[in-house]
Scaffold this motif. Sequence first.
Motif, short mmCIF file in Angstrom:
data_model
loop_
_atom_site.label_atom_id
_atom_site.label_comp_id
_atom_site.label_asym_id
_atom_site.label_seq_id
_atom_site.Cartn_x
_atom_site.Cartn_y
_atom_site.Cartn_z
N VAL A 1 -0.97 11.40 0.21
CA VAL A 1 -0.05 10.46 1.17
C VAL A 1 0.86 10.04 0.77
O VAL A 1 1.79 9.23 1.36
N MET B 1 -10.63 5.07 1.64
CA MET B 1 -9.28 4.94 1.43
C MET B 1 -8.52 5.02 2.76
O MET B 1 -8.64 5.72 3.69
N ASP C 1 -4.21 5.01 4.30
CA ASP C 1 -2.81 5.18 3.99
C ASP C 1 -2.30 4.19 4.98
O ASP C 1 -2.45 4.25 6.09
N THR C 2 -1.70 3.01 4.70
CA THR C 2 -1.37 1.79 5.40
C THR C 2 0.24 1.82 5.50
O THR C 2 0.95 2.05 4.50
N TYR D 1 -5.65 11.17 -3.61
CA TYR D 1 -5.27 10.51 -2.51
C TYR D 1 -3.83 9.88 -2.48
O TYR D 1 -3.06 10.20 -1.56
N LEU D 2 -3.24 9.42 -3.60
CA LEU D 2 -1.97 8.74 -3.70
C LEU D 2 -1.03 9.94 -3.49
O LEU D 2 0.03 9.75 -2.81
N ILE E 1 -1.02 0.83 -4.65
CA ILE E 1 -2.60 1.02 -4.09
C ILE E 1 -2.98 -0.48 -4.25
O ILE E 1 -2.76 -1.00 -5.06
N LYS F 1 1.97 8.07 -1.71
CA LYS F 1 2.24 6.61 -1.98
C LYS F 1 2.30 6.28 -3.53
O LYS F 1 1.63 7.10 -4.51
N ASN G 1 1.64 1.61 1.35
CA ASN G 1 0.85 1.66 0.20
C ASN G 1 -0.71 2.27 0.58
O ASN G 1 -0.77 2.71 2.03
N ALA G 2 -1.40 2.31 -0.15
CA ALA G 2 -2.86 2.89 0.10
C ALA G 2 -3.66 1.70 -0.20
O ALA G 2 -3.34 1.17 -1.08
#
Length: 136
Positions: A68, A5, A7-8, A64-65, A73, A70, A35-36
Amino acid sequence: MKILMFDTEYFWYDTFSKTLDHVEDTEKEEKIADNAVVFIHVEVEDEERKNKVVKSAVKSLKWYLNKVNKEKIVLHSFAHLSSSTSSPEFAAEVISEIKEKLENKGIEVHTTPFGYFSEFSIHVRGESLAKVFKEI
């Protein structure tokens, strides 16, 4: 299942070449910002525990979302995280179910075309949680 995963700031991809004869022909280029991105590798062992794998993946991705912060995804099939690989049909089914369950929870989900190699560019943030690997 293995998931990597990120985080972008953005993820850009363009279909490059078709790898599975039975998938429909498509040419797609997309850039998704803030997004992730998740690289998903579905393993042969997952075929015996599909429901558990899907449920655990959705739980991990939601976690995860939240971590971070977000709301979007991208799910990208990436059969290079393990030497154990499920059938392509099973992997596509699992990714589709994960997508559906995340969308049912109000998450915006993008998927890269399954059965294609894609050229891609990814801008991953620098924080520790920007890169997380999980085995399910």
